[in-house]
Design a protein around this motif. Structure first.
Motif, PDB file in Angstrom:
ATOM      1  N   PHE A 122      33.699  30.923  44.751  1.00 30.96           N
ATOM      2  CA  PHE A 122      33.388  30.622  45.919  1.00 30.96           C
ATOM      3  C   PHE A 122      31.950  29.828  45.837  1.00 30.96           C
ATOM      4  O   PHE A 122      30.873  30.372  46.131  1.00 30.96           O
ATOM      5  CB  PHE A 122      33.204  31.952  46.756  1.00 30.96           C
ATOM      6  CG  PHE A 122      34.251  32.811  46.812  1.00 30.96           C
ATOM      7  CD1 PHE A 122      35.383  32.411  47.673  1.00 30.96           C
ATOM      8  CD2 PHE A 122      34.382  33.816  45.744  1.00 30.96           C
ATOM      9  CE1 PHE A 122      36.584  33.409  47.584  1.00 30.96           C
ATOM     10  CE2 PHE A 122      35.773  34.584  45.877  1.00 30.96           C
ATOM     11  CZ  PHE A 122      36.553  34.387  47.068  1.00 30.96           C
ATOM     12  N   PRO A 123      31.907  28.862  45.325  1.00 31.52           N
ATOM     13  CA  PRO A 123      30.709  27.860  45.017  1.00 31.52           C
ATOM     14  C   PRO A 123      29.730  27.612  46.257  1.00 31.52           C
ATOM     15  O   PRO A 123      28.606  27.558  46.075  1.00 31.52           O
ATOM     16  CB  PRO A 123      31.098  26.820  44.433  1.00 31.52           C
ATOM     17  CG  PRO A 123      32.694  26.644  44.842  1.00 31.52           C
ATOM     18  CD  PRO A 123      33.166  27.886  44.775  1.00 31.52           C
ATOM     19  N   ASP A 124      30.276  27.647  47.293  1.00 29.68           N
ATOM     20  CA  ASP A 124      29.363  27.365  48.486  1.00 29.68           C
ATOM     21  C   ASP A 124      29.102  28.703  49.300  1.00 29.68           C
ATOM     22  O   ASP A 124      28.678  28.582  50.533  1.00 29.68           O
ATOM     23  CB  ASP A 124      29.957  26.471  49.498  1.00 29.68           C
ATOM     24  CG  ASP A 124      30.417  25.208  48.946  1.00 29.68           C
ATOM     25  OD1 ASP A 124      29.453  24.661  47.809  1.00 29.68           O
ATOM     26  OD2 ASP A 124      31.452  24.456  48.940  1.00 29.68           O
ATOM     27  N   SER A 125      28.954  29.759  48.710  1.00 28.93           N
ATOM     28  CA  SER A 125      28.687  31.129  49.298  1.00 28.93           C
ATOM     29  C   SER A 125      27.201  31.491  49.169  1.00 28.93           C
ATOM     30  O   SER A 125      26.666  31.057  48.039  1.00 28.93           O
ATOM     31  CB  SER A 125      29.767  32.094  48.786  1.00 28.93           C
ATOM     32  OG  SER A 125      30.937  31.734  48.644  1.00 28.93           O
ATOM     33  N   ILE A 126      26.801  32.497  49.811  1.00 24.44           N
ATOM     34  CA  ILE A 126      25.667  33.033  49.478  1.00 24.44           C
ATOM     35  C   ILE A 126      25.924  34.480  49.066  1.00 24.44           C
ATOM     36  O   ILE A 126      26.705  35.189  50.071  1.00 24.44           O
ATOM     37  CB  ILE A 126      24.661  32.970  50.851  1.00 24.44           C
ATOM     38  CG1 ILE A 126      24.319  31.782  51.182  1.00 24.44           C
ATOM     39  CG2 ILE A 126      23.459  34.102  50.407  1.00 24.44           C
ATOM     40  CD1 ILE A 126      23.774  31.603  52.441  1.00 24.44           C
ATOM     41  N   ILE A 127      25.649  34.916  48.050  1.00 22.13           N
ATOM     42  CA  ILE A 127      26.177  36.213  47.458  1.00 22.13           C
ATOM     43  C   ILE A 127      24.848  37.131  47.049  1.00 22.13           C
ATOM     44  O   ILE A 127      24.236  36.564  46.266  1.00 22.13           O
ATOM     45  CB  ILE A 127      26.995  36.150  46.332  1.00 22.13           C
ATOM     46  CG1 ILE A 127      28.534  35.267  46.663  1.00 22.13           C
ATOM     47  CG2 ILE A 127      27.690  37.521  45.707  1.00 22.13           C
ATOM     48  CD1 ILE A 127      29.435  34.729  45.719  1.00 22.13           C
ATOM     49  N   ASN A 128      24.995  38.294  47.330  1.00 27.71           N
ATOM     50  CA  ASN A 128      23.844  39.312  47.034  1.00 27.71           C
ATOM     51  C   ASN A 128      24.275  40.663  46.901  1.00 27.71           C
ATOM     52  O   ASN A 128      25.261  40.873  47.628  1.00 27.71           O
ATOM     53  CB  ASN A 128      22.535  39.059  47.663  1.00 27.71           C
ATOM     54  CG  ASN A 128      22.648  39.287  49.060  1.00 27.71           C
ATOM     55  OD1 ASN A 128      22.817  40.494  49.279  1.00 27.71           O
ATOM     56  ND2 ASN A 128      22.549  38.384  50.051  1.00 27.71           N
ATOM     57  N   PHE A 129      23.582  41.441  46.273  1.00 26.06           N
ATOM     58  CA  PHE A 129      23.810  42.807  45.979  1.00 26.06           C
ATOM     59  C   PHE A 129      22.506  43.588  46.641  1.00 26.06           C
ATOM     60  O   PHE A 129      21.309  43.213  46.692  1.00 26.06           O
ATOM     61  CB  PHE A 129      23.686  43.459  44.338  1.00 26.06           C
ATOM     62  CG  PHE A 129      25.042  43.297  43.979  1.00 26.06           C
ATOM     63  CD1 PHE A 129      26.087  44.280  44.196  1.00 26.06           C
ATOM     64  CD2 PHE A 129      25.841  42.200  43.402  1.00 26.06           C
ATOM     65  CE1 PHE A 129      27.212  44.269  43.519  1.00 26.06           C
ATOM     66  CE2 PHE A 129      26.927  41.911  42.716  1.00 26.06           C
ATOM     67  CZ  PHE A 129      27.785  43.115  42.865  1.00 26.06           C
ATOM     68  N   ASP A 130      22.771  44.757  47.031  1.00 29.13           N
ATOM     69  CA  ASP A 130      21.536  45.779  47.737  1.00 29.13           C
ATOM     70  C   ASP A 130      21.839  46.998  46.638  1.00 29.13           C
ATOM     71  O   ASP A 130      22.395  47.766  47.411  1.00 29.13           O
ATOM     72  CB  ASP A 130      21.732  45.776  49.073  1.00 29.13           C
ATOM     73  CG  ASP A 130      20.591  46.983  49.429  1.00 29.13           C
ATOM     74  OD1 ASP A 130      19.800  47.336  48.679  1.00 29.13           O
ATOM     75  OD2 ASP A 130      20.472  47.281  50.684  1.00 29.13           O
ATOM     76  N   LEU A 131      21.361  46.963  45.598  1.00 28.88           N
ATOM     77  CA  LEU A 131      21.379  48.105  44.709  1.00 28.88           C
ATOM     78  C   LEU A 131      20.812  49.388  45.145  1.00 28.88           C
ATOM     79  O   LEU A 131      21.041  50.461  44.551  1.00 28.88           O
ATOM     80  CB  LEU A 131      21.249  47.629  43.283  1.00 28.88           C
ATOM     81  CG  LEU A 131      22.185  46.606  42.651  1.00 28.88           C
ATOM     82  CD1 LEU A 131      21.725  46.291  41.175  1.00 28.88           C
ATOM     83  CD2 LEU A 131      23.718  46.978  42.537  1.00 28.88           C
ATOM     84  N   GLU A 132      19.486  49.081  46.072  1.00 33.91           N
ATOM     85  CA  GLU A 132      18.947  50.142  46.427  1.00 33.91           C
ATOM     86  C   GLU A 132      19.844  50.953  47.657  1.00 33.91           C
ATOM     87  O   GLU A 132      19.528  52.180  47.567  1.00 33.91           O
ATOM     88  CB  GLU A 132      17.468  49.611  47.332  1.00 33.91           C
ATOM     89  CG  GLU A 132      16.815  48.852  46.373  1.00 33.91           C
ATOM     90  CD  GLU A 132      16.224  49.912  45.228  1.00 33.91           C
ATOM     91  OE1 GLU A 132      15.755  51.117  45.584  1.00 33.91           O
ATOM     92  OE2 GLU A 132      16.155  49.196  44.100  1.00 33.91           O
ATOM     93  N   ASP A 133      20.752  50.395  48.084  1.00 37.91           N
ATOM     94  CA  ASP A 133      21.861  50.992  49.245  1.00 37.91           C
ATOM     95  C   ASP A 133      22.345  52.121  48.333  1.00 37.91           C
ATOM     96  O   ASP A 133      22.956  51.877  47.384  1.00 37.91           O
ATOM     97  CB  ASP A 133      22.357  50.128  50.041  1.00 37.91           C
ATOM     98  CG  ASP A 133      23.207  50.789  51.079  1.00 37.91           C
ATOM     99  OD1 ASP A 133      22.591  50.812  52.188  1.00 37.91           O
ATOM    100  OD2 ASP A 133      24.357  51.247  50.783  1.00 37.91           O
ATOM    101  N   CYS A 134      22.878  53.301  49.130  1.00 32.93           N
ATOM    102  CA  CYS A 134      23.720  54.316  48.425  1.00 32.93           C
ATOM    103  C   CYS A 134      25.029  53.918  48.299  1.00 32.93           C
ATOM    104  O   CYS A 134      25.839  54.201  47.170  1.00 32.93           O
ATOM    105  CB  CYS A 134      23.707  55.446  49.363  1.00 32.93           C
ATOM    106  SG  CYS A 134      24.335  55.388  50.832  1.00 32.93           S
ATOM    107  N   ASP A 135      25.389  52.783  48.709  1.00 31.74           N
ATOM    108  CA  ASP A 135      26.900  52.176  48.546  1.00 31.74           C
ATOM    109  C   ASP A 135      26.708  50.962  47.676  1.00 31.74           C
ATOM    110  O   ASP A 135      27.795  50.351  47.567  1.00 31.74           O
ATOM    111  CB  ASP A 135      27.401  51.810  49.903  1.00 31.74           C
ATOM    112  CG  ASP A 135      27.990  53.223  50.857  1.00 31.74           C
ATOM    113  OD1 ASP A 135      27.991  54.067  50.334  1.00 31.74           O
ATOM    114  OD2 ASP A 135      27.901  52.970  52.169  1.00 31.74           O
ATOM    115  N   LYS A 136      25.607  50.538  47.087  1.00 32.30           N
ATOM    116  CA  LYS A 136      25.567  49.459  46.010  1.00 32.30           C
ATOM    117  C   LYS A 136      26.093  48.439  46.712  1.00 32.30           C
ATOM    118  O   LYS A 136      27.203  47.729  46.247  1.00 32.30           O
ATOM    119  CB  LYS A 136      26.249  49.847  44.733  1.00 32.30           C
ATOM    120  CG  LYS A 136      25.961  51.126  44.236  1.00 32.30           C
ATOM    121  CD  LYS A 136      24.200  51.312  44.058  1.00 32.30           C
ATOM    122  CE  LYS A 136      23.731  52.577  43.317  1.00 32.30           C
ATOM    123  NZ  LYS A 136      22.229  52.573  43.511  1.00 32.30           N
TER     124      LYS A 136
END
Length: 69
Positions: free
Chosen positions: A26-40
């Motif tokens: 998905f090259p035109d995407s904005i992707i990120n993680f929130d590892l601080e959230d309990c649901d990762k």
């Protein structure tokens, strides 16, 4: 469209690898993680998203992923 997933990704290094792999699909995407959230949380902002493809990709690397409702 924005899709939010619950994952079991724990480490920043793991999340960086997954973001890189997802950007290949998905090259035109904005992707990120929130590892601080309990649901990762994994967030993907893209014009079109295939939930099944995302879940299958994470599964292929040994991670659990499900759509967060």
């Amino acid at each position: 469209m924005i899709e939010v997933f619950k994952t079991n990704v724990q480490e920043v290094e793991q999340s960086a690898m997954i973001v890189g792999k997802l950007l290949e699909h998905f090259p035109d995407s904005i992707i990120n993680f929130d590892l601080e959230d309990c649901d990762k949380i994994l967030r993907i902002h893209a014009s079109s998203i295939s939930n099944r493809k995302i879940i299958d990709l994470l599964d292929s690397y040994g991670f659990h992923c499900e759509v967060l409702l």
